[in-house]
Design an enzyme around this catalytic site. Structure first.
Site, PDB file in Angstrom:
ATOM      1  N   GLY A 179       0.805  -1.272  -0.237  1.00 22.67           N
ATOM      2  CA  GLY A 179      -0.071  -0.083   0.005  1.00 22.67           C
ATOM      3  C   GLY A 179       0.693   1.173   0.003  1.00 22.67           C
ATOM      4  N   GLY A 180       2.132   1.163  -0.411  1.00 18.93           N
ATOM      5  CA  GLY A 180       2.814   2.217  -0.791  1.00 18.93           C
ATOM      6  C   GLY A 180       3.414   2.967   0.460  1.00 18.93           C
ATOM      7  N   SER A 238       4.570  -5.477  -2.755  1.00 22.14           N
ATOM      8  CA  SER A 238       4.604  -4.097  -3.287  1.00 22.14           C
ATOM      9  C   SER A 238       5.569  -3.543  -1.995  1.00 22.14           C
ATOM     10  CB  SER A 238       3.264  -3.589  -3.461  1.00 22.14           C
ATOM     11  OG  SER A 238       3.345  -2.306  -4.060  1.00 22.14           O
TER      12      SER A 238
END
Length: 547
Positions: free
Chosen positions: A136-137, A222
């Site tokens: 989620g960055g 991610s």
């Protein structure tokens, strides 16, 4: 195109469709109690799955008040039985991505909770352990998301955990005053320190759940994958882990790489002044709402991980090149469509002319070299090349670099995959897939999404964790479940033995330190091939090593 436009700005185009699922009472479960280091907890045993689950276990003190922007502190013991049958609150975050379905108990700065699924019949089994960090960055996500649910991995004989960590300004804010007050002379990296605290909790407690503290594999996708690479590099965590899995992302420029502490402090000081805080005291006195409102829209990419001299002492390339990383087996890879070509064209359609022009803008005199690696041709060829270039710049290169560093600077086995299976059609015709794996609601202003050319960013998560059924957005087919069983078994085997191979699976060779290493293509028909595109990453490596 800089990192913000290449990696983050595009993600902001997603129209979020957050759904917060209620935590329904499990009618097939009865209470079970366990005494861990801090006290007794009560979870559930499901008679259908034979899995025990404990949700919302605190692993650090609530990072609120004076503990806002401090390293996580040990949990205070409790005397009564603590109920751990529902997920804890998720970290403060805005609606950023469209593919996050939360089951959390609301949202709060008090968010440091973890969840455990165990198949053990007794505490003596010494089962392998998986600790999964969400993506989620570093600005969004939660351990309650259905796609990370640990039940199906637990059915494979693995004690499985998901872990919350602080996000955005709460998780990655550095400031000179914070550095000064810290006994470690460091600031920022609070989200990564939260993960480290969870790994210490695992060492102290996981045997009570039937897990083996000497067989802990960390994994993530991610930002979660970026975090895994950072934990491998950290002197604080490398002794706490026995294996690592990275899905799309390494903490290496240009993908959310750490910055020097002085740079992060400067960013934090300027930001504090911008929102009217002249001191750390002012910042800590702000309510959650005030800080949220003042930081809204600025959390993605503003507050970066830092080379703080404590959690991280060097860049990841420097750490690995000096062989100071965790010397553990590594399995990692990325997807065939990590980013759409529209990341290059600012959302517009592409032609040979516009593509060539963009390459010239980005690479100047080296444009011809880039066009040999990512060539033009028919519209389909050009779209594919632009898609590959976008995905490589976004996240594939950093993952490749992590892979390349570990295979060259350790004697540990390294396994690399390339995930190519596209997701099926969506069930709801009013929805369509977003640019980076999210989901968007169609309206008259919604640009028509290009037909996927492969597996988009984040598409593999449900397959790898065996959680297709938990995602109701897609019309999963028998083929999807077959791919999921393959990927789930590869991951489970690796978590158990440090080797993904096992009965009835296509043989996945280790990637050796050679020009064209073996790579596993994961799809309906999975197979190992020699790497074909590493020249792209070698070119980018020369470009980014100058940064």
């Amino acid at each position: 195109m800089n990192l913000k436009t290449n990696c983050i700005g595009i993600l902001l185009l997603l129209i979020p469709l957050f759904s917060e699922a209620q935590q329904a009472e499990n009618q097939n479960a009865f209470p079970v109690q366990l005494t861990i280091a801090n006290g007794t907890i009560e979870g559930e045993f499901d008679i259908k799955t034979n899995i025990q689950s404990f949700k919302g276990i605190p692993f650090a003190q609530p990072p609120v008040g004076d503990l806002r922007w401090k390293a996580p502190q040990p949990v205070t013991n409790w005397n009564s039985v603590k109920q751990t049958k529902k997920f804890g609150p998720r970290a403060i975050q805005s609606n950023v991505f469209g593919d996050m379905g939360f089951r959390s108990d609301g949202m709060s700065e008090d968010c440091l909770y973890l969840n455990v699924w165990s198949p053990a019949k007794s505490a003596n089994e010494k089962l392998p352990v998986l600790v999964y960090f969400y993506g989620g960055g570093f600005a969004a996500g939660d351990g309650s998301e259905s796609r990370y649910d640990g039940e199906n991995m637990a059915k494979k004989g693995i004690v499985t955990l998901t872990v919350n960590y602080r996000l955005g300004i709460w998780g990655f804010f550095a400031h000179p005053e914070l550095t000064k007050e810290s006994p470690n002379h460091a600031s920022g990296n609070y989200g990564l320190l939260d993960q480290n605290a969870a790994l210490k909790w695992v060492q102290a407690n996981i045997s009570k759940f039937g897990g083996d503290p000497k067989r802990v594999t960390i994994a993530g996708e991610s930002a979660g994958s970026i975090a895994v690479s950072a934990q491998m590099a950290s002197p604080l965590s490398k002794g706490l882990i026995a294996g690592a899995i990275g899905e799309s992302g390494g903490s290496i420029f240009p993908t959310l790489a750490p910055v020097p502490l002085a740079e992060a402090e400067k960013t934090g000081l300027e930001y504090a002044q911008k929102i009217g805080a002249t001191s750390l005291k002012n910042l800590r006195e702000m309510s959650t709402l005030e800080l949220y409102q003042k930081s809204l829209g600025s959390s993605l990419g503003v507050f970066k991980t830092t080379i703080d001299g404590y959690f991280l002492t060097k860049t990841l390339p420097e750490t690995f090149e000096t062989k100071q990383q965790a010397m553990i087996p590594l399995l990692l890879g990325w997807n065939s469509e990590e980013m759409t070509y529209r990341a290059l064209t600012a959302g517009k359609d592409i032609s040979n002319e516009t593509y060539i022009q963009k390459v010239k803008e980005l690479y100047g005199k080296k444009a011809d070299e880039v066009l040999k690696l990512y060539p033009t041709g028919t519209l389909e060829v050009t779209e594919q090349s632009a898609t590959d270039l976008s995905g490589d710049r976004f996240i594939a290169y950093s993952t490749w670099k992590w892979f390349d560093l570990h295979r060259k600077n350790s004697t540990q086995p390294v396994y690399r995959y390339y995930y190519t299976h596209p997701r099926p059609e969506m069930r709801d015709n009013s929805l369509e897939a977003g640019l980076a794996g999210g989901v968007i609601k169609k309206n008259s202003n919604t640009p028509k999404a290009p037909i996927p050319k492969g597996a988009v960013h984040s598409a593999e998560i449900e397959y790898a964790m065996g959680n297709l059924a938990g995602n109701k957005d897609y019309a999963w087919t028998e083929s999807d479940y077959a791919v999921s069983e393959t990927m789930l078994n590869y991951f489970a085997n690796f978590i158990k033995t440090g080797n993904p191979n096992g009965d009835k699976l296509p043989v996945w060779p280790m990637a050796k330190n050679e020009e064209k290493p073996e790579i596993m293509i994961i799809d309906l028909t999975s197979k190992s091939i020699r790497a074909e595109n590493d020249a792209r990453y070698l070119f980018l490596d020369k470009e980014y090593s100058k940064k």
